[in-house]
Motif scaffolding. Sequence first.
Motif, mmCIF file in Angstrom:
data_model
loop_
_atom_site.group_PDB
_atom_site.id
_atom_site.type_symbol
_atom_site.label_atom_id
_atom_site.label_comp_id
_atom_site.label_asym_id
_atom_site.label_seq_id
_atom_site.Cartn_x
_atom_site.Cartn_y
_atom_site.Cartn_z
ATOM 1 N N LEU A 210 0.285 -0.495 -14.304
ATOM 2 C CA LEU A 210 0.993 -0.151 -15.541
ATOM 3 C C LEU A 210 1.545 1.263 -15.430
ATOM 4 C CD1 LEU A 210 -1.647 -1.435 -18.128
ATOM 5 C CD2 LEU A 210 0.273 -2.709 -17.149
ATOM 6 N N HIS A 211 2.636 1.541 -16.169
ATOM 7 C CA HIS A 211 3.264 2.854 -16.077
ATOM 8 C C HIS A 211 3.743 3.345 -17.436
ATOM 9 C CE1 HIS A 211 3.311 1.656 -11.842
ATOM 10 N NE2 HIS A 211 3.290 2.948 -11.599
ATOM 11 N N PHE A 212 3.725 4.668 -17.573
ATOM 12 C CA PHE A 212 4.165 5.311 -18.811
ATOM 13 C C PHE A 212 5.684 5.502 -18.805
ATOM 14 C CE2 PHE A 212 -0.292 6.538 -18.702
ATOM 15 C CZ PHE A 212 -0.668 6.428 -20.030
ATOM 16 N N GLY A 213 6.430 4.436 -18.752
ATOM 17 C CA GLY A 213 7.881 4.518 -18.810
ATOM 18 C C GLY A 213 8.536 4.284 -17.463
ATOM 19 N N VAL A 214 9.852 4.100 -17.512
ATOM 20 C CA VAL A 214 10.608 3.724 -16.317
ATOM 21 C C VAL A 214 10.635 4.840 -15.280
ATOM 22 C CG1 VAL A 214 12.831 4.469 -17.301
ATOM 23 C CG2 VAL A 214 12.781 2.692 -15.529
ATOM 24 N N PHE A 215 10.678 6.104 -15.709
ATOM 25 C CA PHE A 215 10.728 7.195 -14.733
ATOM 26 C C PHE A 215 9.396 7.323 -13.983
ATOM 27 C CE2 PHE A 215 13.983 8.581 -17.859
ATOM 28 C CZ PHE A 215 15.076 8.507 -17.009
ATOM 29 N N HIS A 216 8.300 7.142 -14.706
ATOM 30 C CA HIS A 216 6.984 7.119 -14.066
ATOM 31 C C HIS A 216 6.930 6.005 -13.025
ATOM 32 C CE1 HIS A 216 2.353 6.620 -14.586
ATOM 33 N NE2 HIS A 216 2.632 7.415 -13.563
ATOM 34 N N LEU A 217 7.456 4.837 -13.379
ATOM 35 C CA LEU A 217 7.482 3.702 -12.458
ATOM 36 C C LEU A 217 8.326 4.007 -11.220
ATOM 37 C CD1 LEU A 217 6.967 0.617 -11.868
ATOM 38 C CD2 LEU A 217 9.140 0.215 -13.032
ATOM 39 N N LEU A 218 9.534 4.528 -11.426
ATOM 40 C CA LEU A 218 10.444 4.764 -10.298
ATOM 41 C C LEU A 218 9.874 5.783 -9.317
ATOM 42 C CD1 LEU A 218 13.918 4.806 -12.101
ATOM 43 C CD2 LEU A 218 12.986 3.021 -10.621
ATOM 44 N N ILE A 219 9.319 6.875 -9.835
ATOM 45 C CA ILE A 219 8.751 7.898 -8.955
ATOM 46 C C ILE A 219 7.612 7.318 -8.118
ATOM 47 C CG2 ILE A 219 7.423 10.039 -8.925
ATOM 48 C CD1 ILE A 219 9.077 10.937 -11.344
ATOM 49 N N ASN A 220 6.737 6.570 -8.769
ATOM 50 C CA ASN A 220 5.618 5.982 -8.030
ATOM 51 C C ASN A 220 6.076 4.935 -7.019
ATOM 52 O OD1 ASN A 220 3.554 7.514 -9.074
ATOM 53 N ND2 ASN A 220 2.893 6.002 -10.571
ATOM 54 N N MET A 221 7.092 4.144 -7.371
ATOM 55 C CA MET A 221 7.552 3.117 -6.448
ATOM 56 C C MET A 221 8.283 3.717 -5.249
ATOM 57 S SD MET A 221 6.252 0.384 -7.531
ATOM 58 C CE MET A 221 4.916 1.475 -8.056
ATOM 59 N N PHE A 222 9.018 4.816 -5.455
ATOM 60 C CA PHE A 222 9.614 5.510 -4.317
ATOM 61 C C PHE A 222 8.519 6.016 -3.387
ATOM 62 C CE2 PHE A 222 13.772 6.085 -6.551
ATOM 63 C CZ PHE A 222 14.572 5.617 -5.521
ATOM 64 N N ALA A 223 7.485 6.599 -3.977
ATOM 65 C CA ALA A 223 6.378 7.125 -3.175
ATOM 66 C C ALA A 223 5.660 5.999 -2.432
ATOM 67 C CB ALA A 223 5.404 7.888 -4.063
ATOM 68 N N GLY A 266 -1.088 3.867 -14.065
ATOM 69 C CA GLY A 266 -0.183 4.276 -12.997
ATOM 70 C C GLY A 266 -0.746 4.001 -11.614
ATOM 71 N N ALA A 267 0.176 3.905 -10.648
ATOM 72 C CA ALA A 267 -0.197 3.600 -9.265
ATOM 73 C C ALA A 267 -0.458 4.852 -8.449
ATOM 74 C CB ALA A 267 0.918 2.790 -8.603
ATOM 75 N N SER A 268 -0.357 6.034 -9.052
ATOM 76 C CA SER A 268 -0.417 7.264 -8.263
ATOM 77 C C SER A 268 -1.774 7.488 -7.613
ATOM 78 C CB SER A 268 -0.040 8.468 -9.128
ATOM 79 O OG SER A 268 -0.780 8.494 -10.328
ATOM 80 N N GLY A 269 -2.867 7.063 -8.240
ATOM 81 C CA GLY A 269 -4.172 7.201 -7.607
ATOM 82 C C GLY A 269 -4.231 6.433 -6.295
ATOM 83 N N ALA A 270 -3.721 5.200 -6.305
ATOM 84 C CA ALA A 270 -3.684 4.395 -5.085
ATOM 85 C C ALA A 270 -2.758 5.017 -4.051
ATOM 86 C CB ALA A 270 -3.234 2.975 -5.413
ATOM 87 N N ILE A 271 -1.610 5.540 -4.507
ATOM 88 C CA ILE A 271 -0.638 6.120 -3.579
ATOM 89 C C ILE A 271 -1.183 7.400 -2.953
ATOM 90 C CG2 ILE A 271 1.661 7.162 -3.437
ATOM 91 C CD1 ILE A 271 2.459 5.155 -5.704
ATOM 92 N N PHE A 272 -1.828 8.249 -3.744
ATOM 93 C CA PHE A 272 -2.457 9.438 -3.182
ATOM 94 C C PHE A 272 -3.493 9.032 -2.131
ATOM 95 C CE2 PHE A 272 -0.493 12.150 -6.225
ATOM 96 C CZ PHE A 272 -0.644 13.442 -5.748
ATOM 97 N N GLY A 273 -4.193 7.940 -2.390
ATOM 98 C CA GLY A 273 -5.161 7.461 -1.414
ATOM 99 C C GLY A 273 -4.513 7.083 -0.102
ATOM 100 N N MET A 274 -3.331 6.456 -0.164
ATOM 101 C CA MET A 274 -2.646 6.087 1.068
ATOM 102 C C MET A 274 -2.201 7.322 1.840
ATOM 103 S SD MET A 274 -3.201 3.018 0.626
ATOM 104 C CE MET A 274 -2.531 2.360 2.145
ATOM 105 N N TYR A 275 -1.853 8.381 1.111
ATOM 106 C CA TYR A 275 -1.548 9.639 1.797
ATOM 107 C C TYR A 275 -2.806 10.204 2.451
ATOM 108 C CZ TYR A 275 3.317 10.267 0.560
ATOM 109 O OH TYR A 275 4.675 10.145 0.487
ATOM 110 N N GLY A 276 -3.952 9.994 1.812
ATOM 111 C CA GLY A 276 -5.197 10.414 2.432
ATOM 112 C C GLY A 276 -5.450 9.677 3.742
#
Length: 493
Positions: A210-223, A266-276
């Motif tokens: 889930l995401h807090f709006g379209v910009f939150h979604l787009l940034i996370n999906m690019f990442a 948001g997906a950022s926790g998972a994405i930060f993990g992939m950077y880890g």
Amino acid sequence: MAFGLSPVYVEEFKQNDLDRDHFLVLALEAALMLKWTISYVNESGFIATTRLSWKSWKERISIRVENGTADIKSECLGAQFYDWDKNQDNVNALIAAIRSFKRRLTEEEIENRLAVLREQFSANEDNVSDNPHVVTEGTDASLVGRFSLGRGYFITAALIASNVLIFILMMIKGVHFLQPEGQELLRWGANFRPMTLEDQYWRLLTSCFLHFGVFHLLINMFALLYIGLILEPHLGKSRFLAAYLFCGITGSVASIWWNDMTISAGASGAIFGMYGVFLVLLTTNLLPDTVKKRLLASTFLFVLYNIVYGLTTENNVDNAAHIGGLLCGLIIGFAYFPSLKKAGFPSLKYATIGLLTALLLWFSTSVCRSLPNDFGKYEAAMKRVFAMEAMALEIFSLPKGTPDEVYLKEIRERGIYYWNENINVINSFKNLELPQPIRERNSRLKKYFEIRAESYELMYKGIEEGTDKYNFKIGEYNRKIEYILKELRGNSK
């Protein structure tokens, strides 16, 4: 400011009275003055990279000279999604330096340097290409260019599609696409400690989609797209999917551990993990030294910048989820190393995933059980309070002609009893850790219940004594009750 998988800025520079060779000399002198590293040069142009610093996380500058025009391109390397105008600054700095050398160098100096340069040209080298995938081992190609050839991105595509599809469904159901309300996100499965700890542990996973709006979604999906292009071909489908889900859930657990009253999604926790995971791989011998040298510092700085940004700004960033996911990714990266090193043993891969699954279940369960859920207890108690209030007010629904004995029994055994019970429940909240606004609301509720109980006592006396001498006092109580109710509703004016 450029934004994308590899932010880039391109500008055409007219050579005017300079021929190609003379312009190339000036451009090379300018690049050296800017302390850039020249990695490739021929008669058509050259490639250079900036130095790694806090201001620049390395950009590749390529110049292609053709038909009296020089195409100057600056492109970010490594894990960069925003360039903060660094690429444009690089191009502007180079052009300014070229113009400076044009004024300073004499024709003889230019010819002497051109003679030296011609000796270095290789007759069999191809011209500089604008295709970022045409690189050699030693050149600083873009990260996507280095890793994105071929197939093998099914999980990345599926995760992006899932996030986008869920967001579209939310919009179809009426959720605002720019600023969704917290209650809307909670209905869709956002993470919130009072609800998650009330046996709604599935929120630890659903909140990652889930995401807090379209910009939150787009940034996370690019990442996600960027790190997916890097990691999925190296990890494979099962490792990549497991790591993503594990990091997302761990980030959600970290969020409710740190935040007691924050709605998280948001997906950022998972994405930060992939950077880890990627950072760990960059410290191993699984990747070429040239890749590790080029990307380790820039990836680390990218992660560090985002963590520090979340800590130092008041922008509703759930940094606990970011850090939790990152730490999980670092652990997973080290755990994956043996099975990646011994790629011919699939049983080792699945044993590693199984062990990590067991550790995640143990960790999540332990943390959740150790967390206080005072607000959850408060909400459960308040449901009982409202139910008892409704039963206490049933006296006003008795039909006309009801005998006084029935009225007296209802007032004493239901009305006064339940008002006093509610007062006891409110008093029990003193032992709970609750936000100050809720404590203030509880004080008003207690006053409301006390006045109700006193009003019922007078009603009982009036009926029992067969008199109306208490009516005026009861009227005063009713006015106080109306005022408190307005305060509780937020419109006391």
